[in-house]
Design a protein around this motif. Structure first.
Motif, short mmCIF file in Angstrom:
data_model
loop_
_atom_site.label_atom_id
_atom_site.label_comp_id
_atom_site.label_asym_id
_atom_site.label_seq_id
_atom_site.Cartn_x
_atom_site.Cartn_y
_atom_site.Cartn_z
N TRP A 6 -2.98 6.35 -12.89
CA TRP A 6 -2.07 6.02 -12.23
C TRP A 6 -1.89 6.46 -9.95
O TRP A 6 -2.05 6.23 -9.36
CB TRP A 6 -1.01 5.19 -12.79
N LEU A 7 -1.73 7.83 -10.89
CA LEU A 7 -1.39 9.15 -9.94
C LEU A 7 -2.95 9.10 -9.09
O LEU A 7 -3.00 9.10 -8.00
CB LEU A 7 -1.24 10.45 -9.87
N TYR A 8 -3.65 8.56 -9.69
CA TYR A 8 -5.51 8.99 -9.12
C TYR A 8 -5.24 8.06 -7.76
O TYR A 8 -6.02 8.37 -6.71
CB TYR A 8 -6.58 9.45 -10.06
N THR A 9 -5.43 7.21 -8.53
CA THR A 9 -5.54 5.07 -7.77
C THR A 9 -4.68 5.09 -7.22
O THR A 9 -5.07 4.66 -5.59
CB THR A 9 -5.60 4.25 -9.21
N TYR A 10 -3.66 5.17 -7.20
CA TYR A 10 -2.49 4.37 -6.60
C TYR A 10 -1.64 6.03 -5.51
O TYR A 10 -1.40 5.15 -4.47
CB TYR A 10 -1.31 3.98 -6.70
N ILE A 11 -1.78 7.03 -5.65
CA ILE A 11 -1.44 8.37 -4.76
C ILE A 11 -2.33 8.83 -4.22
O ILE A 11 -2.20 9.03 -2.98
CB ILE A 11 0.26 8.84 -5.63
N TYR A 12 -3.41 9.11 -4.72
CA TYR A 12 -4.51 10.26 -4.65
C TYR A 12 -5.26 9.68 -3.53
O TYR A 12 -5.39 9.79 -2.41
CB TYR A 12 -5.04 10.88 -5.44
N LYS A 13 -5.62 8.71 -3.75
CA LYS A 13 -6.98 7.79 -3.32
C LYS A 13 -6.39 7.24 -2.49
O LYS A 13 -6.66 7.37 -0.86
CB LYS A 13 -7.12 6.72 -4.06
N ASP A 14 -5.04 6.64 -2.14
CA ASP A 14 -4.22 6.08 -1.30
C ASP A 14 -4.12 7.15 0.75
O ASP A 14 -4.24 7.12 1.33
CB ASP A 14 -2.76 5.26 -1.61
N SER A 15 -3.40 8.59 -0.57
CA SER A 15 -2.72 8.74 1.06
C SER A 15 -3.83 9.43 1.60
O SER A 15 -4.10 9.79 2.60
CB SER A 15 -2.54 9.91 -0.33
N ILE A 16 -5.81 9.84 0.35
CA ILE A 16 -6.34 10.08 1.58
C ILE A 16 -6.76 9.21 2.48
O ILE A 16 -7.22 9.52 3.76
CB ILE A 16 -7.62 10.54 0.37
N ASN A 17 -7.17 7.68 1.58
CA ASN A 17 -7.57 6.54 2.72
C ASN A 17 -6.23 5.86 3.64
O ASN A 17 -6.68 5.85 5.15
CB ASN A 17 -7.86 5.31 1.76
N VAL A 18 -5.38 5.67 3.57
CA VAL A 18 -4.15 5.25 4.18
C VAL A 18 -3.72 6.47 5.13
O VAL A 18 -3.93 6.09 6.52
CB VAL A 18 -2.92 4.33 3.38
N LEU A 19 -3.55 6.85 4.40
CA LEU A 19 -3.07 8.32 5.79
C LEU A 19 -3.73 9.27 6.26
O LEU A 19 -4.11 9.34 7.25
CB LEU A 19 -1.66 9.46 5.19
N GLY A 20 -4.59 8.98 6.18
CA GLY A 20 -6.22 9.17 6.70
C GLY A 20 -6.48 11.12 6.38
O GLY A 20 -7.13 11.57 7.59
N PHE A 21 -6.12 11.63 5.26
CA PHE A 21 -6.24 12.56 5.35
C PHE A 21 -7.60 13.32 5.36
O PHE A 21 -8.13 12.72 4.14
CB PHE A 21 -5.41 13.44 4.05
N LYS A 22 -8.15 13.75 6.28
CA LYS A 22 -9.43 14.01 6.14
C LYS A 22 -10.18 15.00 4.54
O LYS A 22 -11.12 14.92 4.37
CB LYS A 22 -10.41 15.03 7.52
#
Length: 151
Positions: A82-98
């Motif tokens: 859950w953390l990987y899918t909804y926090i980690y991946k979303d923080s990279i995709n939505v917030l634009g972390f490179k």
């Protein structure tokens, strides 16, 4: 707990602190193992049986972990996924972390806050030990990972 009966009433010395800590190790380890069995094994399997959920991988072989990252991935697979899918991946995709660093940091901090919130609601007191453990180990792992991947 009888170990802490006189804690705070007598002078805090290294001997008293050491005896209290070592006296609490066995009961706390038993509570950890029993809590693991009750929640991650029995409770989740009961709900999976009632809901006819076929995939029952709630934990992997966390007792064979050789690193903190492997332990966090295998201890509670449901929370990790859950953390990987909804926090980690979303923080990279939505917030634009490179880079992975800010995503990992946000994941560990959100996980630490959520776990501490559950403890506050459950035990009715605020003692940020779990927050420091999650955030501290996560930040340490983050620093090591950033250092490793930049060189």
């Amino acid at each position: 707990m009888p170990v802490f009966r006189n804690f705070g009433k007598e002078e805090l010395t290294l001997r008293n602190l050491t005896l209290s800590v070592f006296g609490a190790m066995l009961p706390s380890t038993l509570v950890l193992i029993l809590g693991f069995f009750a929640i991650l094994h029995s409770w989740l399997n009961a709900f999976a049986e009632m809901m006819r959920f076929a995939d029952r991988m709630f934990y992997k072989d966390w007792w064979n972990s050789t690193s903190f990252s492997n332990y966090y991935r295998t201890w509670n697979v449901v929370v990790h996924d859950w953390l990987y899918t909804y926090i980690y991946k979303d923080s990279i995709n939505v917030l634009g972390f490179k880079k992975r660093g800010p995503g990992m940091l946000s994941t560990f901090l959100i996980s630490a806050v959520a776990h501490e919130y559950v403890l506050i609601l459950t035990f009715r007191f605020f003692y940020p030990a779990l927050f420091l453990m999650f955030a501290g180990v996560g930040c340490k792992y983050l620093i090591i990972a950033v250092h490793f991947y930049t060189y």
